[in-house]
Design a protein around this motif. Structure first.
Motif, PDB file in Angstrom:
ATOM      1  N   GLU A  51      15.083  -1.799  -2.040  1.00 40.54           N
ATOM      2  CA  GLU A  51      13.532  -1.226  -2.741  1.00 40.54           C
ATOM      3  C   GLU A  51      12.552  -1.631  -1.793  1.00 40.54           C
ATOM      4  O   GLU A  51      11.524  -0.846  -1.408  1.00 40.54           O
ATOM      5  CB  GLU A  51      13.412  -1.876  -4.226  1.00 40.54           C
ATOM      6  CG  GLU A  51      12.266  -1.218  -4.967  1.00 40.54           C
ATOM      7  CD  GLU A  51      12.349  -1.573  -6.443  1.00 40.54           C
ATOM      8  OE1 GLU A  51      11.284  -1.049  -7.215  1.00 40.54           O
ATOM      9  OE2 GLU A  51      13.033  -2.225  -6.758  1.00 40.54           O
ATOM     10  N   ASN A  97       9.556   0.911  -0.362  1.00 35.76           N
ATOM     11  CA  ASN A  97       8.161   0.898  -0.832  1.00 35.76           C
ATOM     12  C   ASN A  97       7.383   0.770   0.399  1.00 35.76           C
ATOM     13  O   ASN A  97       6.250   1.308   0.374  1.00 35.76           O
ATOM     14  CB  ASN A  97       7.938  -0.398  -1.517  1.00 35.76           C
ATOM     15  CG  ASN A  97       8.445  -0.084  -3.254  1.00 35.76           C
ATOM     16  OD1 ASN A  97       8.269   0.767  -3.426  1.00 35.76           O
ATOM     17  ND2 ASN A  97       8.969  -1.213  -3.696  1.00 35.76           N
ATOM     18  N   VAL A 118       9.702   6.323  -4.945  1.00 39.70           N
ATOM     19  CA  VAL A 118      10.768   5.451  -4.668  1.00 39.70           C
ATOM     20  C   VAL A 118      11.704   5.363  -5.817  1.00 39.70           C
ATOM     21  O   VAL A 118      11.588   4.956  -6.858  1.00 39.70           O
ATOM     22  CB  VAL A 118      10.585   3.946  -4.032  1.00 39.70           C
ATOM     23  CG1 VAL A 118      11.577   3.018  -4.091  1.00 39.70           C
ATOM     24  CG2 VAL A 118       9.468   4.108  -2.794  1.00 39.70           C
ATOM     25  N   PRO A 154      15.490   3.603  -6.171  1.00 42.14           N
ATOM     26  CA  PRO A 154      16.534   2.633  -5.422  1.00 42.14           C
ATOM     27  C   PRO A 154      17.689   3.076  -6.136  1.00 42.14           C
ATOM     28  O   PRO A 154      17.819   3.125  -7.440  1.00 42.14           O
ATOM     29  CB  PRO A 154      15.999   1.281  -5.863  1.00 42.14           C
ATOM     30  CG  PRO A 154      14.524   1.319  -5.963  1.00 42.14           C
ATOM     31  CD  PRO A 154      14.408   2.710  -6.743  1.00 42.14           C
TER      32      PRO A 154
END
Length: 256
Positions: free
Chosen positions: A35, A39, A55, A57
Motif C-alpha cells: 500500500e 500511495n 489505491v 491493496p
C-alpha cells in the motif's frame, strides 16, 4: 475520463505502465500488496498528470482477492475501461524442490487472478464498446522452461488466452494485446532467483522502455508486443528449433 486498472503496479513494469496510462490521460486504479508504494505512485501521477488515482491493496494469490477487488470497485462506482494484468512472479529451481505453496501462489497470481479479473470486467467493456485488456506475459511463453517449469507454463497460458480472447472480441471495438518482455530491470530477477544467471543479467531492458512499448502497442491494438530486437530474435529462433532442443538449452542456461 477512461479508467485503467493495473495489477502489480507497485514496482517495475507495472509502475511504468501506470505512468504511461496516466500520461495518456487515464484515471488509474492501482493494485498490489504494498500500500505504501501504491500511495507513492498515486501521488506522483496525480501531481504530474492531474488524473484520479485510486489505491486498492490486494494479494492476488488469495482465492477471494479478485471478488473483493471487484466489490470495492462497485462500492466506489468505478467502471474499468482498460485492464492491465501485470502482476506475476516466478521461482528458479527444480519443480520437486520449490515449496508447493509458492508454486500454487504463482498459478493463482499468474493465471487464476488474471483470468477471473478479466472475466469479471470484460462484460462491461463489451457493453460500452471501448477499452480492453493488456496482459503482461513473457518470452518464456515460447518454450518449456526446465528449472522454472511452472512459471514458463503460466506464461504460455497468458499468451494463448490473450490470443484466443482477441479473436472472440474482434469487431467489438476492444483492444486485446499481450506484452511479451524478456529480462527487465525490475525486482523480478532478485525475487525469482534469475538475477544470478548470466542469461538474465546480461540482457535486461529498462522497465520504462518495456512499458512504453507495451502501452503504444495496446493503443495501436497490436496483438503481441515483444520489446527489443534480441528478444524478438530469440523468439523467432525457437520456431526453427525442435522443442526438445530448446528445452535442453533452457535447462542448461537455467541450471539450478
Amino acid at each position: 475520463m477512461p479508467t485503467t486498472l493495473i495489477t502489480g503496479a507497485s514496482s517495475g513494469i507495472g509502475w511504468e505502465l501506470t505512468k504511461q496510462f496516466a500520461g495518456g490521460g487515464d484515471d488509474v486504479v492501482l493494485v498490489a500488496r504494498s500500500e505504501d508504494k501504491l500511495n507513492e505512485l498515486a501521488n506522483q501521477v496525480r501531481n504530474e498528470n492531474g488524473v484520479n488515482a485510486t489505491v486498492l491493496p490486494a494479494d492476488l494469490a488469495k482465492p477471494d482477492a479478485v471478488d473483493e477487488l471487484c466489490r470495492q470497485l462497485r462500492e466506489r462506482s468505478i467502471e474499468i475501461d482498460t485492464l492491465v494484468n501485470n502482476a506475476g512472479f516466478g521461482a528458479l529451481g527444480k519443480f520437486a524442490e520449490i515449496p508447493a505453496d509458492r508454486q500454487t501462489d504463482m498459478l493463482m497470481v499468474n493465471v487464476v487472478a488474471l483470468t477471473r479479473l478479466t472475466r469479471m470486467l470484460l462484460p462491461a467493456m463489451l457493453k460500452n464498446g471501448r477499452g480492453g485488456v493488456l496482459n503482461v506475459g513473457s518470452i518464456a511463453a515460447y518454450q518449456a522452461g526446465p528449472n522454472m517449469s511452472v512459471y514458463y507454463a503460466s506464461k504460455a497460458y497468458v499468451l494463448s488466452f490473450t490470443e484466443g480472447l482477441r479473436e472472440e472480441v474482434a469487431g467489438s471495438g476492444l483492444h486485446v494485446t499481450c506484452l511479451e518482455p524478456g529480462a527487465t530491470e525490475t525486482g523480478f530477477g532478485e525475487d525469482s532467483g534469475m538475477g544470478k544467471l548470466d542469461m538474465f543479467s546480461s540482457a535486461t531492458m529498462p522497465a520504462k522502455t518495456v512499458a512504453k512499448a507495451g502501452y503504444e502497442g495496446y493503443v495501436n491494438n497490436a496483438d503481441i508486443v515483444i520489446p527489443g530486437w534480441k528478444n524478438r530474435l530469440m523468439v523467432t529462433s525457437t520456431s526453427f528449433l525442435p522443442r526438445f532442443a530448446t528445452r535442453k538449452l533452457v535447462a542448461r542456461l537455467q541450471g539450478a
